[in-house]
Design an enzyme around this catalytic site. Sequence first.
Site, PDB file in Angstrom:
ATOM      1  N   ARG A  46      14.161  28.057  19.388  1.00  0.00           N
ATOM      2  CA  ARG A  46      15.057  26.925  19.002  1.00  0.00           C
ATOM      3  C   ARG A  46      14.136  26.030  17.945  1.00  0.00           C
ATOM      4  O   ARG A  46      14.892  25.594  17.366  1.00  0.00           O
ATOM      5  CB  ARG A  46      14.801  26.253  20.443  1.00  0.00           C
ATOM      6  N   TYR A  98      36.677  11.214  11.855  1.00  0.00           N
ATOM      7  CA  TYR A  98      37.207  12.529  12.691  1.00  0.00           C
ATOM      8  C   TYR A  98      37.189  12.415  14.092  1.00  0.00           C
ATOM      9  O   TYR A  98      36.580  11.523  14.663  1.00  0.00           O
ATOM     10  CB  TYR A  98      36.213  13.574  12.466  1.00  0.00           C
ATOM     11  N   ASP A 170      30.025  12.187   6.134  1.00  0.00           N
ATOM     12  CA  ASP A 170      30.748  13.277   6.703  1.00  0.00           C
ATOM     13  C   ASP A 170      31.171  13.988   5.402  1.00  0.00           C
ATOM     14  O   ASP A 170      32.352  13.467   4.875  1.00  0.00           O
ATOM     15  CB  ASP A 170      31.625  13.041   7.592  1.00  0.00           C
ATOM     16  N   LYS A 195      33.930  24.575   8.373  1.00  0.00           N
ATOM     17  CA  LYS A 195      35.210  24.708   7.337  1.00  0.00           C
ATOM     18  C   LYS A 195      34.740  25.293   6.080  1.00  0.00           C
ATOM     19  O   LYS A 195      34.622  26.504   6.065  1.00  0.00           O
ATOM     20  CB  LYS A 195      35.646  23.301   7.285  1.00  0.00           C
TER      21      LYS A 195
HETATM   22  C1  LIG Z   1      36.143  20.080  11.951  1.00  0.00           C
HETATM   23  C2  LIG Z   1      35.401  18.692  11.597  1.00  0.00           C
HETATM   24  C3  LIG Z   1      34.266  18.209  12.227  1.00  0.00           C
HETATM   25  C4  LIG Z   1      33.871  18.758  13.421  1.00  0.00           C
HETATM   26  O1  LIG Z   1      33.217  19.966  13.066  1.00  0.00           O
HETATM   27  P1  LIG Z   1      33.201  21.275  14.382  1.00  0.00           P
HETATM   28  O2  LIG Z   1      32.610  22.365  13.773  1.00  0.00           O
HETATM   29  O3  LIG Z   1      34.647  21.478  14.678  1.00  0.00           O
HETATM   30  O4  LIG Z   1      32.286  20.582  15.421  1.00  0.00           O
HETATM   31  C5  LIG Z   1      33.555  17.206  11.949  1.00  0.00           C
HETATM   32  N1  LIG Z   1      34.200  16.339  10.651  1.00  0.00           N
HETATM   33  C6  LIG Z   1      35.031  16.752  10.101  1.00  0.00           C
HETATM   34  C7  LIG Z   1      35.574  16.018   8.761  1.00  0.00           C
HETATM   35  C8  LIG Z   1      36.009  17.898  10.422  1.00  0.00           C
HETATM   36  O5  LIG Z   1      36.826  18.334   9.648  1.00  0.00           O
END
Ligand SMILES: *Cc1c(COP(=O)(O)O)cnc(C)c1O
Length: 380
Positions: A46, A98, A170, A195
């Site tokens: 961890r 988000y 983000d 993503k």
């Molecule tokens: C998908 C997404 C998240 C969250 O990510 P997860 O991997 O689904 O927890 C946060 N910010 C943006 C802009 C996203 O597209």
Amino acid sequence: MHDWTKIIKKTTVADKTSGAVNTPIYLSSTFNQESFDHFGEFDYARSGNPTRKVAEEAVAALEDAKYGYLFSTGMAAISSVLLTFSKGDHLIVSKYVYGGTFRILEEVLPRFGITHTYVDLADLDAVRAAIQPNTKAIYIETPSNPILAVSDIAALSQIAHEHDLLSIVDNTFMSPVLQKPLNLGADIVVHSATKFLAGHSDILAGAAIAKDKDIADKIYFIQNAVGATLGVTDSWLLLRGMKTLGIRMQQSSTAAQKIAEWLEAQPQVTRVCYPGLKSNAGYAVQQKQAVNGGAVLSFDVGSEDAARTVAEETKIPEFSVSLGGAETILSYPPKMSHAELSPAEQAKSGITPGLLRFSVGLEDPDDLIADLKQAFAKIK
Ligand SMILES: *Cc1c(COP(=O)(O)O)cnc(C)c1O
């Protein structure tokens, strides 16, 4: 070093013991300590493990930073960064944040005395006006989901620093090869590595990255304390997926630009949201802070019925949530990512009943255009 070279060098780190060109998947929760008095770099997985370490150094390097931390999901990364704040702290947050981040801000953090104000970050005077004596950070997401609203990272980071606040970005939609917020003055970058970074719609992963050691230490403390770390196998898959990040982003963003320009000329389309278009309100800022408009766009076909026709009649895109995969993904934000918002809240955020989001994959853009064209012809 150019990003494309850096990606390959940082994801191909020969294993010290075996010489394996790809870092092995070290499936070990604990590590033997050779000396009673002096412990090695790793003790318990961890806190750190060799596979995750290589992946963490790779994501950090891509943002031109020294410190990177990987989490089990994007939300785990975002939540862990937000947990570095304390009772009584206040955050200024993009009004287009988000949905998962919205849920944490609304339902979880207030229970611990951390509050927030949503602001349209394109309005810098509104941002200044929202700063309270206890404000600690500005939380930015650019371009935003799903209408691709652009925020000026450098201008917002400057306001943040004038008031002794942190700026957090983000960077999921752009990926580090198209936009580097830390070089524009931001303090912390977060990613849903699910993503574009992983890039294959296979794993869930999240990242938090910083240049400053004090900030990084706080994030690492929460990563280790809360324990929402990225697993060893998923760390390896992330390294594998990232190898093609440069070429994937180039192909998908060039295709997205072409598709956006084509969409703008279609009579069935009432609005195209893509910051690579000159007609977009965020075009100038996007040009200044990013390489191009990215690989995600959204467009409005006028009504829910028309959106249903497009979703049902297109043959190439996957109709699903998420984005950033090798395959093109078509989604319907009003019923998918933003279903939690009331119709009135959706309208305020620009999420109209005819809005579709299009995450452009690696298919030939002319095939995607032809597919959309035949679907548009079926709109009644
Ligand atoms: C998908 C997404 C998240 C969250 O990510 P997860 O991997 O689904 O927890 C946060 N910010 C943006 C802009 C996203 O597209």
